[in-house]
Every structure is written in C-alpha cells, then in structure tokens.
Design an enzyme around this catalytic site. Sequence first.
Site, PDB file in Angstrom:
ATOM      1  N   HIS A  33       0.859  -1.177   0.000  1.00  0.00           N
ATOM      2  CA  HIS A  33       0.000   0.000   0.000  1.00  0.00           C
ATOM      3  C   HIS A  33       0.901   1.234   0.000  1.00  0.00           C
ATOM      4  CE1 HIS A  33      -2.767   3.002   1.766  1.00  0.00           C
ATOM      5  NE2 HIS A  33      -3.771   2.195   1.465  1.00  0.00           N
ATOM      6  N   GLN A  36      -4.829  -5.251   7.056  1.00  0.00           N
ATOM      7  CA  GLN A  36      -5.773  -6.226   6.523  1.00  0.00           C
ATOM      8  C   GLN A  36      -5.744  -7.524   7.320  1.00  0.00           C
ATOM      9  OE1 GLN A  36      -7.947  -5.573   4.068  1.00  0.00           O
ATOM     10  NE2 GLN A  36      -7.127  -3.526   3.740  1.00  0.00           N
ATOM     11  N   LYS A  38     -10.814  -0.633  10.061  1.00  0.00           N
ATOM     12  CA  LYS A  38     -10.980  -1.870   9.285  1.00  0.00           C
ATOM     13  C   LYS A  38     -11.358  -3.053  10.175  1.00  0.00           C
ATOM     14  CE  LYS A  38      -7.417  -0.366   5.993  1.00  0.00           C
ATOM     15  NZ  LYS A  38      -8.265   0.193   4.945  1.00  0.00           N
ATOM     16  N   CYS A  97      -4.801   2.485  -3.719  1.00  0.00           N
ATOM     17  CA  CYS A  97      -3.592   3.002  -3.063  1.00  0.00           C
ATOM     18  C   CYS A  97      -2.420   2.045  -3.228  1.00  0.00           C
ATOM     19  CB  CYS A  97      -3.844   3.288  -1.589  1.00  0.00           C
ATOM     20  SG  CYS A  97      -5.008   4.623  -1.285  1.00  0.00           S
TER      21      CYS A  97
END
Length: 415
Positions: free
Chosen positions: A132, A212, A235, A373
């Site tokens: 990212h 993530q 997230k 991104c």
Amino acid sequence: MDAATMTQAPVFDPEAARDDFPILARLVHGKPLVYLDTGASAQKPRQVLDAMARAQTECYANVHRGAYWLSETATSRFEAARETVRGFLNAGNEREIVFTANATDSINLVAQTWGRANLGPSDAVLISELEHHANIVPWQMLRDEKGVEVRVAPITDDGALDMAGFERLLDERVKLVAVAHCSNVLGTILPVADIVARAHAVGARVLVDGSQAVVHGPVDVRALDCDFYAFTGHKLYGPTGIGVLFGKLDLLEAMPPWKGGGDMIESVTFEKTTYAAPPARFEAGTPPIVEAIGLAAAVDYVQGIGMAAIADHEADLLRYAMQRLASVEGLTIHGTAPHKAAVLSFTVDGLHPQDLAMVLDRSGLCLRAGHHCAEPLMRRLGVAGTIRASFGLYNTRSDVDVLISALEKARNLLA
C-alpha cells in the site's frame, strides 16, 4: 450430552451477526445493501457504537490530567483499551502498544523516529511490490532526506511474494524490512514469520503492516517475532481516528519522539525537555479517548466470535466467490496465491472498473474500484485498476450471488 459436546465452541452464525450492524438493514437505490468494501473500512456493530456513546455520555473527560472522578474513570477506560489491544496481539507488555491516528500514522512514526535515528546513505529498506502507498511513500521520503536505498522485492504472477527474489535483495545493508502481512489488493498472506527470521539473520529489523491481516484471523506478534506491527481501527469494525503501533519495548525506549506537546513529557523548561517513557512519548496531546474505547469494544466483539471462526467463515466465502466469479465471461481474478484472505480483485474485458462499479451500485452493491492506493502493484499486474470485493464477518454466500447476478446484468448493459 457428553463432555466434548458441552465444551464445543458455538458455531459462528453470520446471519445472526448481521443483526449487530444497523446499517446493513437499510436499502440503497431500493435494493438491500450488500457491503463488499470492508478492506477499505468495515461497518460498525452496535456494541462498538454503544460503547462510544457510553464513553461520551457517562464518563467523558480528558485523560491523565484530572484529579476528579470523571477524568480518573476516563483514564481507566482508556488505559484498559490499551491492555485489550495488548492481549489481542499477544504483546508482552502494554507499554509496547502506542495509540496513533491510523496505520499510516504508525508507519510514519517508525520512519520519522527509528528511521531517522538509525538509517543513512549506506543502509537500505526492503519492501515488496504488494505494498500500500502507506508502506512505500514514508520510505521514499526518508530516501530523499537521508539517502537511504529503497529496494523492492518482486511478486510472482499469481500474486505471492517471490521469496527467491526477496532473498537476493536481503543483505547486511538492509536495516529494515517493511512488508504487508496481507495485501489489500490481492488478499495474499505473506509468510511473515519466515520473512522475520530471514531478516533478523542479517541484522535487519522488521515492520509489518497488519491493517488487513488483523481483520481476517488471529495475530500473535510474539510468535511472529516482528519488531513493529501496525494496524488501523476502522478496518477492524472499530472507529476511524484510531490506530495502533506495536513496538518491542527496547526499541521504543531507544526511539526519540516524533511529535512534541502535552502528555509526552516528564518535565519542561525553556532550556530543556525531558521526555516521558513509551508509550506516552509517542502520544502527544489529547489522545483519541473515545476512539480507543471503541476499538477495545471492537476487539472484544471479534474475540467474542473467535478469530479462528471468522477466518473459517471468510475462507468459505472466498472459495465460493472464486468459483462463482470464474463462471463470468471475460472476468479475470488478479491474485490467486495459495494463501489468501477474503479479498478479491478482478477486471472484466472491455469494461472500465469505475464504470462497472457505478452500475453495480444500482444493485445495492458497495465495491471499491481503482488502484486501491497501490499504483506500483497495478503496473505489475498490467492494469490501470481493478474492482475489489473485500469480505467481512457479516457477508454471506447470498451476497456473492447478488454480485454474480449484477455482474451479468452489468456486462450486458455496458457491452
């Protein structure tokens, strides 16, 4: 009922869990909402919303400063949130948990403190093609300021990290390896424990972007033996404005502060300032009090379900979605590495991802379109952008079915 049955963990029911997320009951364009953008930001369960409301209506005050009940109670809940996060990551000491604004802030903190103090023109930072922008740009900024070399480990055609290529770039000049635990575009899960072991063998430190990974399964920073681990709250079904940096305590204690102000000091005169010990040293100013309490509630929520149960549910969704998507004419899935989280990026021949996402929106579908991104990764894949479906604990196979049906309609409409 035998003893084994009595102690068996309850089976996770995603349909029941959906009731915890008020927004999932609404309609979009007259259609039931199908939210497939958890990789960008997860929806929030009622337990998180209620915890934050209670923090603001029952005991809100600034922390660490007041000698009155409200402040002492707010401080207690804020610091209890730190302990909750410590347990979530299995860190060895709550002082190893620094609250930041988000994962980007966490990575920049390491770059601007540890990086500035320890890296120079003779040193290198090794990242990967999967990263990212948040794990690319801070190291480029350090390169431009300090002359640090930035090396990029390649990936294979299926989206896995090329470990042979990684090894070729890893030598004694590399002082830091900075990699994602899980790709936000391809869902690839990197072999972080192996990466850490190889990096430590040449004397390099390791920073892991776990934004993530913490969503999709259990994370144990002591088992990984990483030096730094960053993630963001929003997230993980928590609020925006709160992130976490785990750092090994000896490293944090040796690092200078990045931002100056209140609460990160022991004493201040016009001649000299003595800095506080970690984590306060890195938490200048009023911290995200309510957001930290919300993050702790989110951690409690997912741990109440069980991270392993969430991982199993999402693995089933991933298998089902890949099977169904493979039947769509002209569709290419980008990222088919054996070890994947429930993140799927794809393109459809002849259709621009942005146009396709806008048409899918009319069916109530929320998907991300663009470069996510990760522009260097897009160039490696040979595409300008992709559609990304990223699943959360509240998604079901019926959500996948809605996606497939809408894709077929959209392909016919836009063809």
